[in-house]
Write a protein that holds these residues in place. Structure first.
Motif, PDB file in Angstrom:
ATOM      1  N   GLU A 340      12.632  34.999 -25.098  1.00 54.15           N
ATOM      2  CA  GLU A 340      13.902  35.682 -25.359  1.00 54.15           C
ATOM      3  C   GLU A 340      14.025  37.023 -24.661  1.00 54.15           C
ATOM      4  N   SER A 341      12.971  37.480 -23.994  1.00 56.03           N
ATOM      5  CA  SER A 341      13.093  38.707 -23.215  1.00 56.03           C
ATOM      6  C   SER A 341      14.186  38.494 -22.170  1.00 56.03           C
ATOM      7  N   CYS A 342      15.059  39.467 -22.046  1.00 56.70           N
ATOM      8  CA  CYS A 342      16.164  39.283 -21.097  1.00 56.70           C
ATOM      9  C   CYS A 342      15.660  39.352 -19.668  1.00 56.70           C
ATOM     10  N   GLY A 343      14.513  40.008 -19.469  1.00 56.16           N
ATOM     11  CA  GLY A 343      13.961  40.096 -18.124  1.00 56.16           C
ATOM     12  C   GLY A 343      14.335  41.357 -17.384  1.00 56.16           C
TER      13      GLY A 343
ATOM     14  N   ARG B 180      16.468  33.946 -16.874  1.00 60.33           N
ATOM     15  CA  ARG B 180      16.183  35.213 -17.541  1.00 60.33           C
ATOM     16  C   ARG B 180      14.707  35.310 -17.887  1.00 60.33           C
ATOM     17  N   GLY B 181      14.362  36.502 -18.363  1.00 67.74           N
ATOM     18  CA  GLY B 181      12.995  36.731 -18.800  1.00 67.74           C
ATOM     19  C   GLY B 181      12.003  36.474 -17.681  1.00 67.74           C
ATOM     20  N   TYR B 182      10.858  35.895 -18.056  1.00 66.42           N
ATOM     21  CA  TYR B 182       9.811  35.736 -17.053  1.00 66.42           C
ATOM     22  C   TYR B 182      10.156  34.672 -16.027  1.00 66.42           C
ATOM     23  N   MET B 184      13.099  34.720 -14.525  1.00 72.55           N
ATOM     24  CA  MET B 184      14.206  35.297 -13.779  1.00 72.55           C
ATOM     25  C   MET B 184      13.882  35.370 -12.283  1.00 72.55           C
TER      26      MET B 184
ATOM     27  N   PHE C  63      21.657  32.459 -17.572  1.00 76.02           N
ATOM     28  CA  PHE C  63      21.076  33.426 -18.515  1.00 76.02           C
ATOM     29  C   PHE C  63      21.025  32.826 -19.916  1.00 76.02           C
ATOM     30  N   GLU C 120      14.345  27.972 -30.670  1.00 77.55           N
ATOM     31  CA  GLU C 120      13.978  29.207 -31.369  1.00 77.55           C
ATOM     32  C   GLU C 120      14.683  29.219 -32.717  1.00 77.55           C
TER      33      GLU C 120
END
Ligand SMILES: Cc1cc2nc3c(=O)[nH]c(=O)nc-3n(C[C@H](O)[C@H](O)[C@H](O)COP(=O)(O)O)c2cc1C
Ligand code: SF4
Ligand code: FES
Lengths: 446, 717, 180
Positions: A340-343, B180-182, B184, C63, C120
């Motif tokens: 869930e990290s937006c990055g 997104r995230g890792y 991305m 996203f 999740e």
């Protein structure tokens, strides 16, 4: 049992319709407010009630409204993105009593002189979204939203906006980015939303439960509301009890009720599943620090939980019993933050990836002795260094579980397996038994 | 806020060094003032702070939650900043360690090696080693995001500089973040190319080797390159470039930031359009036509032949049988000496330059050129930008970025054009014209202001003139239709009321039928609405070539000497020379008239062409002289807002070729006139003495960023 | 192909919000409803209706995990695996579905009937473990219930072979970045 405020009548049939809501006194507060109160009167009332945000940070709601910059247009965002692991109250409020929320949204918009309000509903919560949408339609039809509401001359548009799968969009500024049609990256603060928010206008943002509380405050007065709870944590809140308890579910309690009451009282949790020993409690959603079993007498209010070393957060109380391997549980929570990290920022994006890799090898018996300190140091390099609080949150389960249960980590390294019970034997017994259902039971569509 | 407050500086100390900076300065920039490096990746001074990479940590006393990011924190009075505390150093080491966990460390074969911020900051601020001992993320090695740009996702540190350039600066949203995230990564829509004309800037601002230029990949190591400050030769904006050279070949052009002109950016044409310099097609020897064939000749022989033939023709037909056509892309010094050779040594009045039948954009009353009355930088201060028959995106690309920047600052854009332009989608209004309608537009705008009594500087003569043109104007209105006319009336009103309007038109538009008064009318419009001589207001043409303005300033005009001093007797224009039967000899420098006329005059007995390639014209020449490119000589050029800028020799001249001015010195000598110019600097000195537009300029003064001269000399309606 | 009505709805949405761009997420849902997932046609239709570049739309679409990057099965089964469901042994449920459907999490069956994913926290921790089937919740799921559900779907899917495709609208695993 104390008087319920926002979950009152929650299971009453038909409460989710305009008719049903009205039958139980719904929209009376709105009519009264529009007739008798100036916007500032409501603002004062909410300030006096001591209501604090239910979204996580617990910021005083009236004070937040008071910070709004004077320029127009202003916006309201209602945060219904509920996705904090362990939290399931907003979904219930939306599915079962959507009009209460809408009334809260209208009252808040009136108090803050807002002309367009958005209700941002988490994408996965399809039924909740439909319920809100239908309630908005009903409210438009009844002249409760739109032009010249109830003949008061006050105009308001309300728009339901569906998220599409991103925990970070619960963070207020990421939510606004998302509403503006962008990737949900948190924004730089300052400026804060009250000054420069949605579409650059001053914006109030509040949680679903927070706004669902407003009608009751307007109806019964600030003093009445403030009579619940403690000196600094006033009112009631919906605690989402889950994990290893006999009766998981949503329970509305006055702030300051001890954790023990929530977990063990027959009215509520009814004790630990299979009468096992309590091992740990996550008091406010997975982003908050775990507490040891010795903290079970801590009152559930902002100050007491903080003093015990954690946070009241979103009200998601997750109970963990003795048979749980803490390494496995922490891995599961860490994966969540990685995904869930937006990055946007380096520590959160790369750090959560790295942490998960280390947990994976610990879990599968390939860990190293140095991994435990490495986990702690990576957490130190993330916490306070990431762009938004998600990075900090990712470290909470890790640092708190290592502090409380370091020997279990060491056992995993040395023996290549869990220190506690055989996980596989347990799951059969668990899944076989029917589970108790409470306020959070599935809502059938009407 | 009281006036003096604005200028007050904020005082703070950084690592005990006191600094004073303007309010609003970021701690990062203040540290730089103090000579302290705070490492950054995501921050770029031309973009708003992002705070994403978490590299620029500093500690600020009395601030909660240390450390702070220096790129997002503005200074405040009395602030005490520390950039080297243990907390700061650990946080930076932490960030670098994170960035390196998935970095391939393929530095030996990376184009960026040696000029990579990741390498450099790791050396200066990084951990000694990594504690990451697990598999790295892997991606397919470089993938093309366009024909010109390659992306290596493993090297990318996700700082978002490139994608933010695309969304915030060029605003074409072609390069974006995906996933997104890792997971991305930088990218585009599937199978979609990143086809921005500004794409090279993303390569330049990438702090690591993630984005590389197809044109430069594996060509050189940064430390082998010689850097020479120069100016782009591709259009009239005159962006500043750093020419990077290896063994007498241009490897690449990089931006050499000049905020007054290019704001730090280059368009792809400027960045990569230098193949012609390195081209094997370049001319390497003079040639003389013998028995119908061009054959190689020695320079001395060529000079001798030219001098001989020219004096024969002069003797037989008079000097006025000789004409010369110069270029809009050679230096001021070359242009100046060319006309001097023609006028003073050969003795002919027929001098002009190539501008595609361009009568020379000048005020017929004063003889002065029409040119932008505002500077490029002032575009940012305008409240209204009106583009009439102009398309900077296509023709002056870096101005397009400046206009977008102005728009972000609140300027309203109006596009009046026959065609669709890239700026249409940013315009508050697009007015679509029929072909050749621009002249009518100018008239209607002007007459509306005059009629509606909105003149700030009333001009009775103008009123009387427009009264006479009433029927003409009505005809224009009919031609454009009532809707467009109404839109123009509204626009005229906006211009009259504007805090500052800048009105720009393309010089090419003035060539169209019905557009004869375009320049004069728009100039008058700006004058009577007070949109002149104040910040953020102005009017003027947009030119095509790098030295369009300089060529005119230098007197490559049939009726004007350097500095627009009227010529005693006017010579033939470009078009006249190319159709005249009196002309027996034509000297063409850096122009290619054969491409623009069906046939060169039959009467020509001698055609001399001086160029870098065998152009269509050169193929018909009797004598061909090989010249050098801008990269092989020193000199000055004058850009669109009259910045005189130095270009500096980056390469040794191609063997066999010579600078234009050197050739002219030799020809003069062979014709019996001795000129003592040892370098182009001396020619510039002479220009400065004779030409009021260049008064007082010398080579040293041009410095790195040029000088904007003589704004006040601009023509007035 | 995106229908003209769908495009019209996108344009209406764009006009409905204070700023057109805000309509990109609902417009992507509309496109997904028609196409089943985010196809090139979907990107183009949304880009045109909202006035964005396709790249920009792709950036937004990737996203958020609920926009599918690949065609999903007719039944999309999402098993919540976050902490509260984990404590109630959701992992056994995932294993059971993997066994019964013959695919691993993140995969779609070859016949295009099922996609199995982990999700999740689905805001259903009080009734853990929980799954979502095409957006509808099934709560307090036991292994027996899982078996019954699979049998029910089998009956349903074999009965109405010709029925209309129901586009589910959420996704966790299969939104992983497309290999370029
Ligand atoms: C990563 C992150 C996720 C969040 N998620 C939610 C959420 O799902 N719902 C919510 O109401 N607040 C969430 N918040 C808190 C909001 O940013 C914000 O504080 C809140 O909506 C304010 O409302 P309140 O004052 O009524 O609590 C989150 C914060 C962060 C940092
Ligand atoms: S490509 Fe380069 S500039 Fe762009 S985000 Fe990646 S590292 Fe940054
Ligand atoms: S998750 Fe993006 S900065 Fe924290």
């Amino acid at each position: 049992m104390p008087e319920l405020i926002i979950t009152k009548n929650i299971d009453a049939p038909g409460l989710d319709t305009l008719k049903g809501y009205r039958k139980r006194g719904g929209y009376k507060s709105l009519a009264k407010a529009l007739k008798e109160y100036q916007p500032d009167d409501i603002l004062e009332m909410v300030k006096k009630s001591g209501l604090r945000g239910r979204g996580g940070a617990g910021f005083p709601t009236g004070m937040k409204w008071g910070f709004l910059a004077k320029n127009q247009p202003r916006y309201l965002c209602c945060n219904c993105d509920e996705s904090e692991p362990g939290t399931f109250k907003d979904r219930m409020l939306m599915e079962k009593n959507p009009h209460q929320l809408i009334e809260g949204v209208i009252l808040t918009s009136y108090a803050c002189r807002v002309s367009v309000a958005f209700i941002y509903v988490r994408g996965e919560l399809a039924l909740a979204g439909r319920q809100i949408e239908r309630a908005i339609e009903e409210a438009y039809g009844a002249g409760l939203i739109g032009k010249n509401i109830l003949g008061s001359g006050y105009d308001l548009e309300v728009i339901m906006h569906r998220g599409a799968g991103a925990y970070i969009c619960g963070e207020e500024s990421a939510l606004m980015e998302s509403l503006e049609g962008r990737r949900g990256y948190p924004r730089l603060k300052p400026p804060f939303p009250a000054a420069v928010g949605l579409y650059g206008g001053p914006t109030v943002i509040n949680n679903c439960e927070t706004l669902s509380t407003i009608p009751a405050i307007v109806k019964n007065g600030a003093d009445w509301y403030a009579s619940f709870g403690t000196e600094k944590s006033k009112g009631t809140r919906v605690f989402c009890l889950s994990g290893h308890v006999k009766k998981p579910g949503n329970y509305e309690l006055p702030l300051g009720t001890p954790l023990r009451t929530l977990i063990y009282d027959e009215e509520y949790g009814g004790g630990i599943l299979d009468d096992k020993q309590l091992k740990a409690i996550i008091p406010g959603g997975s982003s908050t620090f775990m507490l040891g079993a010795d903290k079970v007498d801590t009152p559930l209010d902002f100050e007491a939980i903080a003093a015990a070393g954690s946070m009241l957060g979103s009200g998601g109380v997750v109970v963990i019993h003795e048979d749980t391997c803490i390494v496995g549980a922490a891995l599961r929570m860490t994966e969540f933050y990685r995904d869930e990290s937006c990055g946007k920022c380096t520590p959160c994006r790369e750090g959560t990836y790295w942490l998960t890799e280390i947990y994976e090898r610990l879990e599968h018996g390939r860990g190293k002795e140095s991994d435990i300190d490495l986990l702690m140091d990576i957490c130190d390099n993330i916490s306070g260094k990431s762009f938004c609080p998600l990075g900090d949150a990712a470290t909470s389960p890790i640092t708190s579980s290592i502090k409380l249960f370091r020997e279990e980590y060491e056992y995993h390294v040395r023996h290549g397996r869990c220190m506690v019970g055989d996980q596989h034997a347990q799951q059969e017994t668990l899944l076989a038994g029917a589970q108790s259902v409470h306020a959070g039971a599935p809502a059938k569509e009407m | 806020m009281p006036e003096e407050k604005k200028d007050e500086l904020v005082h703070l100390t950084i690592d005990d060094i006191p600094v004073a900076v303007p309010p609003g300065t970021l701690v990062w920039a203040a540290a730089r003032e103090a000579g302290i490096e705070v490492p950054i990746y995501c921050y770029h001074p031309k973009m708003p702070p992002l705070g994403a990479c978490r590299m620029c940590f500093v500690e600020i006393e009395k601030m909660p939650k240390p450390p702070q990011t220096a790129c997002t924190t503005p200074v405040s009075e009395g602030m005490i900043v520390h950039t080297k505390t243990e907390k700061v150093l650990k946080a930076r080491r932490g960030t670098l360690e994170f960035l390196l966990i998935n970095h391939p460390l393929d530095c030996p074969i990376c184009d960026k090696g040696g000029e990579c911020d990741l390498q450099d900051f790791t050396l200066r601020h990084g951990p000694g080693g990594t504690r990451f001992d697990q598999p790295k993320r892997h991606y397919q090695k470089p993938i093309p995001v366009s024909d010109r740009v390659m992306l290596d996702r493993e090297r990318c540190i996700l700082c978002q500089r490139c994608t933010r350039f695309s969304s915030e600066i060029s605003m074409d949203n072609g390069l974006v973040m995906i996933s997104r995230g890792y997971k991305m990564e930088v990218g585009t829509a599937p199978d979609h190319a990143f086809d921005s004309i500004f794409s090279g800037n993303t390569v330049e601002i990438c702090p690591v080797g993630a984005l590389t230029a197809t044109a430069y990949r594996f060509k050189a190591r940064p430390w082998e390159l010689k850097h020479i400050p120069s100016v782009c030769n591709n259009c009239s904006v005159g962006c500043n470039v750093r020419v990077d050279v290896r063994v007498d070949k241009i490897m690449r052009n990089m931006s050499r930031q000049n905020d007054a002109i290019d704001d730090g950016w280059l368009c792809d044409r400027g960045r990569w359009g230098f193949e012609y310099v390195n081209s094997p097609q370049r001319l390497r020897t003079p040639m003389i036509r013998r028995d119908g064939q061009l054959v190689a000749a020695a320079w001395e022989q060529a000079f001798y032949t030219i001098a001989l033939r020219l004096s024969e023709i002069t003797k037989k037909y008079g000097a006025s049988a000789i004409g010369g056509i110069g270029s809009t892309r050679t230096t001021n010094e070359d242009a100046y000496l060319f006309q001097k050779l023609l006028r003073q040594v050969i003795g002919t009045p027929h001098v002009d330059h190539h501008h595609g039948y361009f009568p020379g954009l000048r005020d017929s009353m004063t003889g002065k050129p029409w040119m932008m009355t505002n500077s490029i930088a002032e575009i940012e201060q305008a409240s209204h930008i009106v583009l009439i028959a102009a398309d900077p995106y296509q023709r002056q690309p870096i101005l397009d970025l400046r206009i977008k920047k102005a728009m972000k600052g609140g300027a309203k854009i109006y596009v009046v054009n026959v065609n669709e332009t890239e700026l249409d989608r940013f315009a508050v209004q697009k007015i679509t014209l029929p072909q050749q309608g621009a002249g009518a537009v100018a008239k209607i705008l002007l007459s509306t202001v005059v009629r509606q009594e909105e003149m700030k500087a009333p001009d009775e003569a103008l009123r009387a003139k427009l009264l006479q043109e009433d029927a003409l104007i009505r005809g224009h209105e009919e031609m454009l239709g009532s809707e467009v006319t109404a839109q123009l009336r509204e626009l005229a009103h906006e211009i009259a009321e504007a805090r500052g309007a800048i009105i720009l038109y393309d010089e090419m538009a003035t060539l169209e039928a019905g557009c004869e008064d375009l320049a004069a009318d728009l100039q008058a419009l700006a004058v009577v609405t007070g949109n002149i001589d104040r910040p953020g207001a102005g009017v003027g043409p947009l030119f095509e070539d790098a030295n369009s303005l300089g060529a005119r300033d230098m007197g490559l005009l049939p009726d004007a000497l350097p500095g627009y001093n009227p010529a005693e007797d006017a010579g033939m224009t470009y078009a006249e020379m190319l159709s005249s039967l009196q002309l027996k000899a034509l000297y063409v420098m850096g122009a290619n008239p054969a491409r623009h006329v069906e046939k060169l005059p039959d009467s020509l007995k001698l055609l001399i062409v001086q160029d870098i390639m065998l152009t269509e014209t050169a193929q018909q020449a009797d004598i061909v002289l090989p010249a050098v490119t801008f990269a092989e000589k020193d000199g000055s050029m004058t850009n669109i807002d009259h910045h005189v800028q130095a270009i500096r020799q980056a390469l040794r001249p191609l063997p066999g070729a010579k600078a234009d001015w050197e050739i002219f010195v030799e020809i003069a000598r062979h014709m019996g006139i001795k000129w003592n110019y040892a370098s182009s600097k001396e020619i510039l000195r002479e220009i400065a003495e004779e030409n009021p537009f260049y008064a007082g300029l010398d080579w040293e003064e041009l410095g790195a960023q040029g000088v904007r001269t003589q704004e006040q000399e601009v023509a007035r309606a | 192909m995106i229908s003209e009505q769908a495009k019209q709805r996108m344009r209406e949405l764009a006009a409905h919000y204070p700023v057109a761009r805000s309509a990109v997420m609902p417009a992507l849902y509309i496109a997904q409803q028609e196409e089943g997932y985010i196809t090139e046609a979907a990107l183009e239709a949304v880009a045109e209706a909202i006035g964005m570049t396709v790249d920009d739309v792709e950036s937004v679409a990737t996203f958020y995990t609920m926009y599918y990057q690949q065609p999903p099965g007719k039944k999309v089964i999402k098993v919540c695996t976050s902490i509260s469901c984990y404590l109630r042994n959701c992992d056994a449920l995932v294993d059971r579905f993997e066994q019964r459907l013959g695919i691993e999490r993140g995969e779609t069956t070859a016949d295009g009937n099922y996609t199995l994913m982990t999700a999740e926290c689905l805001a259903s921790c009080g009734t853990a473990p929980v799954i979502q089937v095409n957006d509808e919740f099934v709560e307090n799921v036991t292994l027996e219930m899982a078996d019954e559900l699979v049998s029910e779907w089998e009956r349903e899917l074999s009965a109405d072979v010709g029925t209309q495709f129901i586009a589910p609208s959420s996704d966790q695993e299969i939104s992983a970045p497309r290999a370029q």
